[in-house]
Design a protein around this motif. Structure first.
Motif, PDB file in Angstrom:
ATOM      1  N   GLU A   1       1.024  -1.101  -0.205  1.00  0.00           N
ATOM      2  CA  GLU A   1      -0.196   0.043  -0.013  1.00  0.00           C
ATOM      3  C   GLU A   1       0.637   1.170  -0.146  1.00  0.00           C
ATOM      4  O   GLU A   1       0.571   2.357  -0.709  1.00  0.00           O
ATOM      5  N   LYS A   2       1.933   0.880   0.916  1.00  0.00           N
ATOM      6  CA  LYS A   2       2.750   2.811   0.888  1.00  0.00           C
ATOM      7  C   LYS A   2       3.731   2.707  -0.815  1.00  0.00           C
ATOM      8  O   LYS A   2       3.403   3.891  -1.798  1.00  0.00           O
ATOM      9  N   VAL A   3       4.135   0.998  -0.869  1.00  0.00           N
ATOM     10  CA  VAL A   3       5.086   0.963  -2.503  1.00  0.00           C
ATOM     11  C   VAL A   3       3.483   1.732  -3.491  1.00  0.00           C
ATOM     12  O   VAL A   3       4.054   2.695  -4.295  1.00  0.00           O
ATOM     13  N   GLU A   4       2.368   1.930  -3.628  1.00  0.00           N
ATOM     14  CA  GLU A   4       1.284   2.471  -4.390  1.00  0.00           C
ATOM     15  C   GLU A   4       0.861   3.654  -4.003  1.00  0.00           C
ATOM     16  O   GLU A   4       0.900   4.394  -5.237  1.00  0.00           O
ATOM     17  N   GLU A   5       1.239   4.234  -2.976  1.00  0.00           N
ATOM     18  CA  GLU A   5       0.747   5.310  -2.413  1.00  0.00           C
ATOM     19  C   GLU A   5       2.317   6.456  -3.127  1.00  0.00           C
ATOM     20  O   GLU A   5       2.087   7.291  -3.684  1.00  0.00           O
ATOM     21  N   LEU A   6       3.749   5.065  -3.157  1.00  0.00           N
ATOM     22  CA  LEU A   6       4.195   6.044  -3.980  1.00  0.00           C
ATOM     23  C   LEU A   6       4.478   6.318  -5.164  1.00  0.00           C
ATOM     24  O   LEU A   6       5.038   7.396  -5.693  1.00  0.00           O
ATOM     25  N   HIS A   7       3.857   5.612  -5.628  1.00  0.00           N
ATOM     26  CA  HIS A   7       3.919   5.325  -7.160  1.00  0.00           C
ATOM     27  C   HIS A   7       2.774   5.798  -7.844  1.00  0.00           C
ATOM     28  O   HIS A   7       3.199   6.987  -8.698  1.00  0.00           O
ATOM     29  N   ARG A   8       1.936   7.096  -6.655  1.00  0.00           N
ATOM     30  CA  ARG A   8       0.389   8.127  -7.049  1.00  0.00           C
ATOM     31  C   ARG A   8       1.734   9.668  -7.238  1.00  0.00           C
ATOM     32  O   ARG A   8       1.165  10.062  -7.960  1.00  0.00           O
ATOM     33  N   ILE A   9       1.699   9.528  -6.404  1.00  0.00           N
ATOM     34  CA  ILE A   9       3.061  10.516  -6.104  1.00  0.00           C
ATOM     35  C   ILE A   9       3.742  10.926  -6.694  1.00  0.00           C
ATOM     36  O   ILE A   9       4.003  11.905  -7.487  1.00  0.00           O
ATOM     37  N   VAL A  10       4.534   9.719  -7.563  1.00  0.00           N
ATOM     38  CA  VAL A  10       6.051  10.118  -8.967  1.00  0.00           C
ATOM     39  C   VAL A  10       4.470  10.441  -9.914  1.00  0.00           C
ATOM     40  O   VAL A  10       5.402  10.867 -10.668  1.00  0.00           O
ATOM     41  N   THR A  11       3.456   9.418 -10.425  1.00  0.00           N
ATOM     42  CA  THR A  11       3.389   9.651 -11.267  1.00  0.00           C
ATOM     43  C   THR A  11       2.449  11.127 -11.450  1.00  0.00           C
ATOM     44  O   THR A  11       2.352  11.663 -12.920  1.00  0.00           O
ATOM     45  N   LYS A  12       2.442  12.066 -10.204  1.00  0.00           N
ATOM     46  CA  LYS A  12       1.352  13.177 -10.471  1.00  0.00           C
ATOM     47  C   LYS A  12       2.583  14.572 -10.456  1.00  0.00           C
ATOM     48  O   LYS A  12       2.336  15.286 -10.374  1.00  0.00           O
ATOM     49  N   THR A  13       3.967  14.048 -10.100  1.00  0.00           N
ATOM     50  CA  THR A  13       5.003  15.102  -9.779  1.00  0.00           C
ATOM     51  C   THR A  13       6.041  14.250 -11.215  1.00  0.00           C
ATOM     52  O   THR A  13       6.903  15.856 -11.158  1.00  0.00           O
ATOM     53  N   SER A  14       6.306  13.450 -11.653  1.00  0.00           N
ATOM     54  CA  SER A  14       7.637  13.640 -12.275  1.00  0.00           C
ATOM     55  C   SER A  14       7.719  14.737 -13.412  1.00  0.00           C
ATOM     56  O   SER A  14       6.130  14.715 -14.301  1.00  0.00           O
ATOM     57  N   VAL A  15       8.499  15.049 -14.004  1.00  0.00           N
ATOM     58  CA  VAL A  15       8.443  16.624 -14.740  1.00  0.00           C
ATOM     59  C   VAL A  15       8.811  15.909 -15.867  1.00  0.00           C
ATOM     60  O   VAL A  15       7.855  16.399 -16.884  1.00  0.00           O
ATOM     61  N   ASN A  16       9.927  14.592 -16.101  1.00  0.00           N
ATOM     62  CA  ASN A  16       9.475  13.959 -17.957  1.00  0.00           C
ATOM     63  C   ASN A  16       8.165  13.765 -18.014  1.00  0.00           C
ATOM     64  O   ASN A  16       8.068  13.270 -19.026  1.00  0.00           O
ATOM     65  N   LEU A  17       7.212  12.976 -17.115  1.00  0.00           N
ATOM     66  CA  LEU A  17       6.603  12.028 -17.342  1.00  0.00           C
ATOM     67  C   LEU A  17       5.529  13.138 -17.773  1.00  0.00           C
ATOM     68  O   LEU A  17       4.442  13.175 -18.928  1.00  0.00           O
ATOM     69  N   ALA A  18       5.047  14.074 -17.055  1.00  0.00           N
ATOM     70  CA  ALA A  18       4.478  15.280 -17.566  1.00  0.00           C
ATOM     71  C   ALA A  18       4.770  15.983 -18.749  1.00  0.00           C
ATOM     72  O   ALA A  18       3.625  15.970 -19.853  1.00  0.00           O
ATOM     73  N   ASN A  19       6.017  15.883 -19.214  1.00  0.00           N
ATOM     74  CA  ASN A  19       6.540  16.289 -20.583  1.00  0.00           C
ATOM     75  C   ASN A  19       6.225  15.542 -21.263  1.00  0.00           C
ATOM     76  O   ASN A  19       5.522  15.909 -22.448  1.00  0.00           O
ATOM     77  N   PHE A  20       5.640  14.330 -21.039  1.00  0.00           N
ATOM     78  CA  PHE A  20       5.352  12.982 -21.977  1.00  0.00           C
ATOM     79  C   PHE A  20       4.165  12.974 -22.179  1.00  0.00           C
ATOM     80  O   PHE A  20       3.855  12.706 -23.559  1.00  0.00           O
ATOM     81  N   SER A  21       3.239  13.633 -21.183  1.00  0.00           N
ATOM     82  CA  SER A  21       1.501  13.360 -21.282  1.00  0.00           C
ATOM     83  C   SER A  21       1.558  14.251 -21.850  1.00  0.00           C
ATOM     84  O   SER A  21       0.398  14.217 -21.944  1.00  0.00           O
TER      85      SER A  21
END
Length: 184
Positions: free
Chosen positions: A150-170
């Motif tokens: 559950e904590k790793v899933e929360e980490l994953h949600r945070i990263v997908t929300k705040t990643s600069v290059n993921l935002a740049n890609f999407s």
């Protein structure tokens, strides 16, 4: 002594984030890369500086790019698409490690594998209806940790929300091109 988790100085990170939150002059970072063509399909990009919170910081980093032999290159470096994907993976990795550290999660191993396919008809100008770029990118994050799922899933949600290059890609980025021609 400051506490390090996953190699990250958590107290320094928190102080940096607090400074950005409280002081408008510390909210911006600007990056600059100058790329020169060498020969055939090979280029070398140079990172000389970056700007952070009102200050310029010198750097001296070279990044080569080339195409594989099958795409008329010399296969001397990753091609631009591989560098683009590597930049996404690197940014996501930073996000996982830094956010895991803040959350008290120890990462034993982290691997991100990303895949994208191009239709070369677009790049080669053979079909104007074909996108010259990626239509879809898929990636898998493999993380080894002792933290609860559950904590790793929360980490994953945070990263997908705040990643600069993921935002740049999407999301679309406004591009501001300028052509300077030297004749003679």
């Amino acid at each position: 002594m400051d506490k390090l988790l996953n190699g990250i100085d958590v107290a320094a990170l928190q102080a940096f984030a607090q400074g950005v939150a409280e002081d408008a002059s510390k909210r911006h970072a600007r990056f600059n890369v100058k790329t020169k063509w060498e020969h055939q399909t090979r280029t070398v990009a140079t990172v000389n500086r970056f700007h952070l919170s009102g200050n310029d910081y010198p750097r001296d980093i070279k990044i080569a790019a080339d195409e594989p032999l099958e795409l008329l290159g010399a296969n001397s470096a990753p091609n631009p698409q591989e560098l683009l994907i590597a930049a996404l993976n690197a940014c996501l990795s930073v996000g996982y490690v830094v956010n895991a550290s803040v959350m008290g999660i120890t990462i034993h191993n982290l691997e991100i594998e990303t895949d994208g396919e191009l239709d070369l008809r677009g790049f080669l100008g053979l079909d104007e209806s074909v996108n010259p770029g990626f239509d879809e990118i898929s990636y898998v994050v493999r993380i080894h940790t002792d933290a609860p799922v559950e904590k790793v899933e929360e980490l994953h949600r945070i990263v997908t929300k705040t990643s600069v290059n993921l935002a740049n890609f999407s999301k679309a980025i406004r591009m501001v091109p300028k052509l300077e021609v030297v004749v003679g």
